[in-house]
Design a protein around this motif. Structure first.
Motif, PDB file in Angstrom:
ATOM      1  N   PRO A 105       0.821  -1.222   0.000  1.00 42.93           N
ATOM      2  CA  PRO A 105       0.000   0.000   0.000  1.00 42.93           C
ATOM      3  C   PRO A 105       0.856   1.275   0.000  1.00 42.93           C
ATOM      4  CG  PRO A 105       0.079  -0.902   2.205  1.00 42.93           C
ATOM      5  CD  PRO A 105       0.846  -1.860   1.339  1.00 42.93           C
ATOM      6  N   VAL A 106       1.562   1.502  -1.084  1.00 42.23           N
ATOM      7  CA  VAL A 106       2.528   2.606  -1.169  1.00 42.23           C
ATOM      8  C   VAL A 106       1.902   3.922  -1.617  1.00 42.23           C
ATOM      9  CG1 VAL A 106       4.513   1.119  -1.563  1.00 42.23           C
ATOM     10  CG2 VAL A 106       3.131   1.858  -3.519  1.00 42.23           C
ATOM     11  N   GLY A 107       0.613   3.916  -1.951  1.00 35.08           N
ATOM     12  CA  GLY A 107      -0.047   5.098  -2.487  1.00 35.08           C
ATOM     13  C   GLY A 107      -0.280   4.962  -3.984  1.00 35.08           C
ATOM     14  N   SER A 108      -1.285   5.669  -4.480  1.00 35.44           N
ATOM     15  CA  SER A 108      -1.687   5.523  -5.879  1.00 35.44           C
ATOM     16  C   SER A 108      -0.582   5.889  -6.857  1.00 35.44           C
ATOM     17  CB  SER A 108      -2.920   6.395  -6.158  1.00 35.44           C
ATOM     18  OG  SER A 108      -4.040   5.938  -5.440  1.00 35.44           O
ATOM     19  N   GLY A 109       0.061   7.040  -6.630  1.00 35.49           N
ATOM     20  CA  GLY A 109       1.098   7.480  -7.552  1.00 35.49           C
ATOM     21  C   GLY A 109       2.249   6.501  -7.626  1.00 35.49           C
ATOM     22  N   ALA A 110       2.746   6.059  -6.475  1.00 32.96           N
ATOM     23  CA  ALA A 110       3.848   5.095  -6.446  1.00 32.96           C
ATOM     24  C   ALA A 110       3.420   3.758  -7.024  1.00 32.96           C
ATOM     25  CB  ALA A 110       4.348   4.920  -5.018  1.00 32.96           C
ATOM     26  N   GLY A 111       2.163   3.393  -6.834  1.00 32.53           N
ATOM     27  CA  GLY A 111       1.667   2.141  -7.405  1.00 32.53           C
ATOM     28  C   GLY A 111       1.676   2.164  -8.916  1.00 32.53           C
ATOM     29  N   ARG A 112       1.228   3.272  -9.506  1.00 30.58           N
ATOM     30  CA  ARG A 112       1.227   3.380 -10.963  1.00 30.58           C
ATOM     31  C   ARG A 112       2.666   3.417 -11.503  1.00 30.58           C
ATOM     32  NH1 ARG A 112      -2.467   7.290  -9.789  1.00 30.58           N
ATOM     33  NH2 ARG A 112      -1.212   8.934 -10.752  1.00 30.58           N
ATOM     34  N   GLU A 113       3.546   4.118 -10.789  1.00 38.40           N
ATOM     35  CA  GLU A 113       4.948   4.155 -11.213  1.00 38.40           C
ATOM     36  C   GLU A 113       5.557   2.758 -11.192  1.00 38.40           C
ATOM     37  OE1 GLU A 113       6.730   6.957  -8.590  1.00 38.40           O
ATOM     38  OE2 GLU A 113       5.683   8.676  -9.467  1.00 38.40           O
ATOM     39  N   GLY A 114       5.267   1.990 -10.136  1.00 36.70           N
ATOM     40  CA  GLY A 114       5.778   0.629 -10.044  1.00 36.70           C
ATOM     41  C   GLY A 114       5.195  -0.272 -11.115  1.00 36.70           C
ATOM     42  N   PHE A 115       3.956  -0.065 -11.470  1.00 39.00           N
ATOM     43  CA  PHE A 115       3.307  -0.830 -12.536  1.00 39.00           C
ATOM     44  C   PHE A 115       3.975  -0.531 -13.872  1.00 39.00           C
ATOM     45  CE2 PHE A 115      -0.318  -0.912 -15.668  1.00 39.00           C
ATOM     46  CZ  PHE A 115      -0.506  -2.290 -15.676  1.00 39.00           C
ATOM     47  N   GLU A 132       0.924   8.211 -18.971  1.00 38.00           N
ATOM     48  CA  GLU A 132       1.212   6.987 -18.226  1.00 38.00           C
ATOM     49  C   GLU A 132       0.804   5.760 -19.027  1.00 38.00           C
ATOM     50  OE1 GLU A 132       0.818   8.023 -13.529  1.00 38.00           O
ATOM     51  OE2 GLU A 132      -1.017   8.107 -14.705  1.00 38.00           O
ATOM     52  N   GLN A 133      -0.346   5.827 -19.687  1.00 35.20           N
ATOM     53  CA  GLN A 133      -0.815   4.687 -20.459  1.00 35.20           C
ATOM     54  C   GLN A 133       0.146   4.339 -21.592  1.00 35.20           C
ATOM     55  OE1 GLN A 133      -5.189   4.727 -21.374  1.00 35.20           O
ATOM     56  NE2 GLN A 133      -5.158   6.606 -20.149  1.00 35.20           N
ATOM     57  N   GLU A 134       0.769   5.335 -22.187  1.00 37.80           N
ATOM     58  CA  GLU A 134       1.728   5.094 -23.263  1.00 37.80           C
ATOM     59  C   GLU A 134       2.965   4.351 -22.763  1.00 37.80           C
ATOM     60  OE1 GLU A 134       2.690   8.755 -25.128  1.00 37.80           O
ATOM     61  OE2 GLU A 134       0.679   9.053 -25.994  1.00 37.80           O
ATOM     62  N   GLN A 135       3.304   4.557 -21.492  1.00 37.14           N
ATOM     63  CA  GLN A 135       4.518   3.959 -20.943  1.00 37.14           C
ATOM     64  C   GLN A 135       4.277   2.610 -20.277  1.00 37.14           C
ATOM     65  OE1 GLN A 135       7.087   7.042 -18.868  1.00 37.14           O
ATOM     66  NE2 GLN A 135       5.189   8.188 -19.103  1.00 37.14           N
ATOM     67  N   ALA A 136       3.038   2.335 -19.930  1.00 39.15           N
ATOM     68  CA  ALA A 136       2.720   1.104 -19.208  1.00 39.15           C
ATOM     69  C   ALA A 136       2.694  -0.100 -20.132  1.00 39.15           C
ATOM     70  CB  ALA A 136       1.372   1.248 -18.509  1.00 39.15           C
ATOM     71  N   CYS A 137       2.853  -1.269 -19.546  1.00 38.79           N
ATOM     72  CA  CYS A 137       2.668  -2.537 -20.251  1.00 38.79           C
ATOM     73  C   CYS A 137       3.589  -2.665 -21.457  1.00 38.79           C
ATOM     74  CB  CYS A 137       1.197  -2.711 -20.673  1.00 38.79           C
ATOM     75  SG  CYS A 137       0.055  -2.664 -19.281  1.00 38.79           S
ATOM     76  N   GLY A 138       4.817  -2.196 -21.310  1.00 36.81           N
ATOM     77  CA  GLY A 138       5.781  -2.301 -22.394  1.00 36.81           C
ATOM     78  C   GLY A 138       5.361  -1.565 -23.639  1.00 36.81           C
ATOM     79  N   GLY A 139       4.572  -0.507 -23.473  1.00 35.13           N
ATOM     80  CA  GLY A 139       4.072   0.241 -24.627  1.00 35.13           C
ATOM     81  C   GLY A 139       2.797  -0.331 -25.211  1.00 35.13           C
ATOM     82  N   GLY A 140       2.267  -1.388 -24.582  1.00 33.04           N
ATOM     83  CA  GLY A 140       1.020  -1.978 -25.050  1.00 33.04           C
ATOM     84  C   GLY A 140      -0.191  -1.313 -24.420  1.00 33.04           C
ATOM     85  N   SER A 141      -1.263  -2.063 -24.255  1.00 32.53           N
ATOM     86  CA  SER A 141      -2.522  -1.504 -23.754  1.00 32.53           C
ATOM     87  C   SER A 141      -2.776  -1.923 -22.312  1.00 32.53           C
ATOM     88  CB  SER A 141      -3.690  -1.960 -24.636  1.00 32.53           C
ATOM     89  OG  SER A 141      -3.528  -1.477 -25.952  1.00 32.53           O
ATOM     90  N   SER A 142      -3.482  -1.071 -21.603  1.00 26.24           N
ATOM     91  CA  SER A 142      -3.878  -1.331 -20.226  1.00 26.24           C
ATOM     92  C   SER A 142      -5.347  -0.974 -20.060  1.00 26.24           C
ATOM     93  CB  SER A 142      -3.021  -0.502 -19.253  1.00 26.24           C
ATOM     94  OG  SER A 142      -3.168   0.880 -19.536  1.00 26.24           O
ATOM     95  N   PHE A 143      -5.921  -1.376 -18.946  1.00 23.79           N
ATOM     96  CA  PHE A 143      -7.313  -1.018 -18.675  1.00 23.79           C
ATOM     97  C   PHE A 143      -7.541  -0.945 -17.175  1.00 23.79           C
ATOM     98  CE2 PHE A 143      -7.246  -5.637 -18.971  1.00 23.79           C
ATOM     99  CZ  PHE A 143      -8.042  -6.057 -17.911  1.00 23.79           C
ATOM    100  N   HIS A 144      -8.639  -0.288 -16.807  1.00 25.29           N
ATOM    101  CA  HIS A 144      -8.988  -0.060 -15.407  1.00 25.29           C
ATOM    102  C   HIS A 144     -10.211  -0.906 -15.038  1.00 25.29           C
ATOM    103  CE1 HIS A 144      -6.899   3.511 -16.838  1.00 25.29           C
ATOM    104  NE2 HIS A 144      -6.624   3.841 -15.601  1.00 25.29           N
ATOM    105  N   VAL A 145     -10.165  -1.497 -13.856  1.00 23.92           N
ATOM    106  CA  VAL A 145     -11.318  -2.207 -13.302  1.00 23.92           C
ATOM    107  C   VAL A 145     -11.752  -1.489 -12.027  1.00 23.92           C
ATOM    108  CG1 VAL A 145     -12.119  -4.329 -12.209  1.00 23.92           C
ATOM    109  CG2 VAL A 145     -10.685  -4.452 -14.255  1.00 23.92           C
TER     110      VAL A 145
END
Length: 366
Positions: free
Chosen positions: A82-92, A110-123
């Motif tokens: 539970p490091v906080g939202s910002g740190a969580g997204r950075e770690g992801f 952030e979405q452009e950088q996540a998932c090795g440049g692939g796609s991500s989604f929110h639940v």
């Protein structure tokens, strides 16, 4: 109606030991098909250790989820930091976490950088009111409209017996105690949701935009994470803060002005606010809240906390882990466990169906 959305630039954390090689934007993979029996999604058999991190607001619910998922998948362990939202997204983004917990949607950058440049989604996984909580001897609850809350946190109202507070609480015995504002010192999705409410509902009284960091030019005390601000407020006579309602403990709380009434926080009142939320066209699966709603019984200081996943992962084991945990969290059993533990509002059937479809389409990168 006034709607707003969040943006921030990502600060990339150094790549940690857990490899997350996720790339590509294809969304139509096949997963394994054994039984999980809970989420209504694709049935998988999962084992191993799934690593996530992010929003501290989810900590109580996450305890229930990480315990409950083992009843369905005994060989699956989920660890959450539970490091906080910002740190969580950075770690992801950096590959430290296989999934992130966040009280705010990822920005396009952030979405452009996540998932090795692939796609991500929110639940949408955790819906909770943010309580305006205070420590004032002899006072259990107070009424405040958006302008008054904003004036307090902006440092314009500095004493608890101020006329603006007294007029809304004619029966309260308000002392001439100085108000100490306590806010988060770390990047926080709770701060972003709270300042988004002030920006959307308080008019000219609050001149700052929604942000994960509390305005640095405003005075007050600060602490890290939800537990930190709650602890500091509890130890300071006259203090006021904002925090996930499940973690405010014995602090007194504010009933928030909505139209002609004052609404106390509750799971039902939070759910009523979410019913007016629109889909976010720039962050798949995310929602945009109407902070200025006057719908009766709706508590407007609410956050939708997300689990963020990649569309593709490097191997079948990771795919199965993510599907198993993601589908358990959004299942009726998972939501019920979190409600019992954290008092959050369960997600709607519509949100569950949309999330199930996205989770089932996670595939192995190829």
């Amino acid at each position: 109606m006034k709607f707003s959305r969040f943006y921030r630039s990502a600060a990339i954390a150094s790549v940690a030991a857990i490899a997350l090689a996720a790339c590509g934007s294809d969304n139509g993979g096949e997963g394994s098909a054994e039984s999980n029996g809970n989420g209504g999604g694709e049935e998988v058999s999962a084992s191993g250790n799934l690593i996530g991190g992010g929003a501290s607001s989810q900590e109580a619910a996450m305890t229930a989820w990480t315990s409950g998922v083992t009843e369905v998948h005994p060989d699956l362990t989920v660890n959450y930091d539970p490091v906080g939202s910002g740190a969580g997204r950075e770690g992801f983004i950096a590959g430290q976490y296989t999934f992130a917990g966040s009280d705010a949607a990822m920005s396009p950058d952030e979405q452009e950088q996540a998932c090795g440049g692939g796609s991500s989604f929110h639940v949408p996984s955790y819906i909770s009111p943010i309580a305006v909580a205070f420590n004032l001897e002899g006072v259990d609850t107070l009424n405040m409209d958006a302008e008054t809350i904003a004036s307090v946190f902006a440092g314009e109202i500095t004493s608890w017996d101020d006329d603006e507070i007294a007029e809304q609480n004619p029966d309260a015995d308000l002392p001439a105690t100085d108000i100490t504002v306590v806010h988060r010192s770390d990047e926080s999705g709770t701060t972003e949701n709270f300042t988004d409410y002030l920006s959307g509902a308080a008019g000219d009284v609050w001149s700052w935009e929604a942000a994960e960091e509390f305005p640095e030019e405003l005075t007050g005390e600060s602490a890290q994470q939800t537990s930190g601000v709650v602890s500091l407020t509890s130890d300071t006579d006259g203090a006021i803060t904002y925090a996930d309602a499940s973690q405010v403990g014995g602090l007194s709380t504010v009933a928030v002005g909505v139209g002609e009434e004052y609404v106390e926080y509750s799971a039902d009142a939070a759910a009523a606010a979410v019913e007016t939320a629109e889909e976010d066209p720039e962050a798949e699966g995310a929602r945009i809240l109407d902070r200025n709603s006057e719908e009766a019984g709706a508590y407007p200081i609410v956050m939708i906390s997300y689990h963020i996943f990649c569309d593709q992962y490097e191997d079948e084991a990771l795919v199965d882990q993510v599907k198993a945990f993601g589908n358990y969290v959004i299942s009726e059993d998972g939501q019920s466990a979190a409600e019992e533990s954290a008092g959050n509002a369960p997600i709607s059937d519509t949100i569950r169906e949309e999330a199930t479809t996205r989770l089932d389409e996670i595939s192995v990168a190829g």
